[in-house]
Design an enzyme around this catalytic site. Structure first.
Site, PDB file in Angstrom:
ATOM      1  N   ASP A  72       0.844  -1.204   0.000  1.00 42.16           N
ATOM      2  CA  ASP A  72       0.000   0.000   0.000  1.00 42.16           C
ATOM      3  C   ASP A  72       0.875   1.249   0.000  1.00 42.16           C
ATOM      4  OD1 ASP A  72       0.845   0.032   2.714  1.00 42.16           O
ATOM      5  OD2 ASP A  72      -0.880  -1.250   3.198  1.00 42.16           O
ATOM      6  N   ASP A  74       1.365   5.262   1.300  1.00 43.96           N
ATOM      7  CA  ASP A  74       0.999   6.340   2.215  1.00 43.96           C
ATOM      8  C   ASP A  74       1.564   7.639   1.681  1.00 43.96           C
ATOM      9  OD1 ASP A  74      -0.045   4.386   3.870  1.00 43.96           O
ATOM     10  OD2 ASP A  74       1.807   4.177   5.020  1.00 43.96           O
ATOM     11  N   ASP A 148      10.205   5.521  12.912  1.00 50.44           N
ATOM     12  CA  ASP A 148      11.019   4.602  13.721  1.00 50.44           C
ATOM     13  C   ASP A 148      12.426   4.348  13.161  1.00 50.44           C
ATOM     14  OD1 ASP A 148       9.778   3.231  11.657  1.00 50.44           O
ATOM     15  OD2 ASP A 148       8.811   1.728  12.928  1.00 50.44           O
TER      16      ASP A 148
HETATM   17  P1  ATP Z   1       4.624  -2.533   6.005  1.00 54.26           P
HETATM   18  O1  ATP Z   1       5.472  -3.104   4.960  1.00 54.26           O
HETATM   19  O2  ATP Z   1       4.176  -3.546   6.971  1.00 54.26           O
HETATM   20  O3  ATP Z   1       3.495  -1.690   5.529  1.00 54.26           O
HETATM   21  P2  ATP Z   1       5.517  -0.073   7.094  1.00 54.26           P
HETATM   22  O4  ATP Z   1       6.844   0.385   7.596  1.00 54.26           O
HETATM   23  O5  ATP Z   1       4.954   0.643   5.926  1.00 54.26           O
HETATM   24  O6  ATP Z   1       5.612  -1.615   6.840  1.00 54.26           O
HETATM   25  P3  ATP Z   1       3.200   0.845   8.444  1.00 54.26           P
HETATM   26  O7  ATP Z   1       2.576   0.344   9.696  1.00 54.26           O
HETATM   27  O8  ATP Z   1       2.457   0.822   7.181  1.00 54.26           O
HETATM   28  O9  ATP Z   1       4.539  -0.005   8.295  1.00 54.26           O
HETATM   29  O10 ATP Z   1       3.736   2.303   8.780  1.00 54.26           O
HETATM   30  C1  ATP Z   1       4.002   3.281   7.793  1.00 54.26           C
HETATM   31  C2  ATP Z   1       5.125   4.200   8.259  1.00 54.26           C
HETATM   32  O11 ATP Z   1       4.758   4.854   9.476  1.00 54.26           O
HETATM   33  C3  ATP Z   1       6.417   3.491   8.590  1.00 54.26           C
HETATM   34  O12 ATP Z   1       7.213   3.274   7.443  1.00 54.26           O
HETATM   35  C4  ATP Z   1       7.066   4.442   9.564  1.00 54.26           C
HETATM   36  O13 ATP Z   1       7.654   5.532   8.903  1.00 54.26           O
HETATM   37  C5  ATP Z   1       5.881   4.954  10.341  1.00 54.26           C
HETATM   38  N1  ATP Z   1       5.613   4.133  11.523  1.00 54.26           N
HETATM   39  C6  ATP Z   1       4.807   3.053  11.619  1.00 54.26           C
HETATM   40  N2  ATP Z   1       4.778   2.540  12.854  1.00 54.26           N
HETATM   41  C7  ATP Z   1       5.603   3.318  13.578  1.00 54.26           C
HETATM   42  C8  ATP Z   1       5.989   3.318  14.937  1.00 54.26           C
HETATM   43  N3  ATP Z   1       5.541   2.387  15.782  1.00 54.26           N
HETATM   44  N4  ATP Z   1       6.861   4.277  15.341  1.00 54.26           N
HETATM   45  C9  ATP Z   1       7.307   5.218  14.494  1.00 54.26           C
HETATM   46  N5  ATP Z   1       6.969   5.270  13.217  1.00 54.26           N
HETATM   47  C10 ATP Z   1       6.134   4.339  12.741  1.00 54.26           C
HETATM   48 MG    MG Z   2       2.909   0.374   5.081  1.00 50.78          MG
END
Ligand code: ATP
Ligand code: MG
Length: 458
Positions: A72, A74, A148
């Site tokens: 997805d 963002d 993070d």
């Molecule tokens: P995935 O591949 O599972 O989607 P993702 O890193 O995109 O991994 P998401 O939960 O979609 O995970 O989060 C989107 C973004 O938001 C992350 O890339 C990060 O920048 C930020 N983020 C998510 N969770 C946290 C957290 N617990 N603390 C700080 N930043 C976070």
């Molecule tokens: Mg994501």
């Protein structure tokens, strides 16, 4: 060596604010714009045309650079949720822990979030330092700082095809290192789930954990206890359906994160009986996810807990309980044990129970019972479950093969496969006594070693 040098060149230590980000050209980051979803590109374009900053951000940018198709997209912007809402006809504000806007284009939804401020003394936290609310808007630089890992703080502008990088995430990604933004201990205190994210992302992307990221985990794992159950469930689900569940669990073990973290994980990793079964199930889930096939949380959770159910059921029978009520009680016992910590949603629990309750019915291979079983809506899942049990040696291979043959045969062939009605397993007539449950549990349960149930045997 190279990493150290790169850091010396690119990074001043712990600069709290006001540092210029690197602007990385397409030639260096290598993102192919055609891999960025139309919807994400249009979202950025619309926001930029209205005078706002807007970038594809986070996991999608990271995955694109790593050559993985993002699941997805963002978008981060300096527009407030209200402003975003007004720019897109099909959009709505979602207010949970973070307020974000969902922008819909056809079947695709883009999550748009406003740049958020770094934490300060006004941030609301619980008594362990966990951040409870986080809705203060900030600059793009602050937004990057509160993410993070460095590889998650990358901002891609589809217009100019550049990546804005405040924390040397591109270099870390190319060096295959997962590095925390800021001091890992305090970042884990703010949000303990980051420990699980570290493990999941390192498995997904094949990154090594920076020693500073992994060092505190063992000592801080207990903080997971303060995380709300629903959030833990979400995170566990992400981990189990990442397509890298087997690798994730291996790494959780390496980091000492599985122990006492979640009863479910303890169950998975510390039961010798079930380990083969669980690992086979996770490996097949990984294969399905990677092949883009559908997966069912109900099925997976049913496998994760099956050997617990078997053990509880055996114990009850050994203490003289009847097989069928003992099975129901064992199921409830195991699910209750999990419920406190891990909020498995009711809908999934329903699937789990159905898959379990259909297992004894595979034992009945005479009369109309096999035909009725075939017509059950959950037959396919229950049959796949039986195959896994046979693969792990817990159910007889011959039984699984019989069901494969039975399904594939035409009506006449099925009739021919039926066993005589007066089999040795038939101990009791069906009764209507259990409010419809009798059919579900009418057959006899196999024991853990796959033997037919005993009247009073070993
Ligand atoms: P995935 O591949 O599972 O989607 P993702 O890193 O995109 O991994 P998401 O939960 O979609 O995970 O989060 C989107 C973004 O938001 C992350 O890339 C990060 O920048 C930020 N983020 C998510 N969770 C946290 C957290 N617990 N603390 C700080 N930043 C976070
Ligand atoms: Mg994501």
């Amino acid at each position: 060596m190279i990493r150290k040098l790169l850091r010396r060149v690119f990074r001043r230590r712990d600069e709290p604010s006001r540092h210029e980000p690197a602007v990385i050209s397409q030639a260096r980051h290598g993102i192919d714009r055609s891999h960025v979803s139309q919807a994400a590109r249009r979202t950025c374009e619309t926001l930029q045309q209205a005078g706002h900053k807007a970038y594809v951000v986070g996991g999608a940018v990271r995955d694109l650079i790593a050559g993985i198709d993002p699941k997805d997209f963002d978008v981060a912007t300096d527009a407030t949720p209200e402003q975003v809402r007004h720019l897109f006809r099909r959009s709505r504000i979602i207010g949970r822990r973070f307020q974000i806007v969902h922008v819909m284009f056809g079947p695709e939804t883009i999550e748009v979030s406003t740049f958020r401020a770094a934490h300060d003394e006004n941030t609301v936290k619980d008594e362990h330092g966990r951040v409870l609310r986080d809705n203060v808007w900030g600059s793009m630089e602050e937004d990057a700082a509160r993410r993070d890992f460095t590889v998650n703080a990358l901002y891609y502008d589809p217009g100019t095809e550049t990546v804005i990088d405040y924390h040397h995430g591109v270099a870390d990604l190319k060096q295959k290192t997962l590095r925390m933004i800021g001091e890992p201990r305090s970042r884990y205190r703010e949000d303990p789930v980051r420990m699980l994210r570290a493990v999941r992302l390192s498995a997904k992307l094949g990154l090594a954990l920076d020693p500073a990221v992994s060092a505190p985990i063992r000592a801080m794992a207990d903080l997971m206890e303060n995380v709300p159950a629903a959030r833990l469930f979400d995170e566990m689900q992400k981990l189990l359906f990442s397509g890298h569940a087997v690798e994730c669990l291996k790494r959780l073990r390496d980091e000492g994160l599985h122990h006492g973290l979640l009863p479910l994980l303890d169950v998975i990793l510390e039961q010798p009986l079930g380990e083969r079964f669980v690992m086979a199930s996770l490996a097949s889930t990984d294969d399905r996810v990677r092949a883009g096939r559908s997966t069912s949380p109900g099925f997976l959770f049913a496998t994760l807990l099956w050997h617990e159910v078997l053990a509880a059921w055996e114990k009850r029978k050994a203490s003289g309980e009847y097989a069928v009520p003992a099975m129901f009680a064992a199921m409830d016992e195991v699910l209750e044990m999990q419920a406190g910590k891990l909020a498995i949603p009711k809908r999934i629990l329903g699937d789990v129970k159905e898959i379990w309750l259909l297992q004894p019915r595979f034992e009945k291979r005479s009369g109309g019972s096999p035909f009725r079983l075939l017509e059950q809506p959950r037959f396919r899942a229950a049959y796949d479950f039986l195959l896994l049990r046979a693969d792990s040696g817990e159910a007889p291979r011959e039984l699984a093969d019989w069901w494969t043959e039975f399904q594939e045969a035409d009506h006449g062939g099925r009739e021919a496969l039926l066993r005589p009605d007066t089999g040795p397993k038939k101990r009791r007539r069906r009764s209507r006594g259990r409010g419809g449950r009798d059919e579900a549990a009418g057959g006899a349960m196999p024991g853990p070693a796959g033997e037919a149930p005993s009247g009073g045997g070993d």
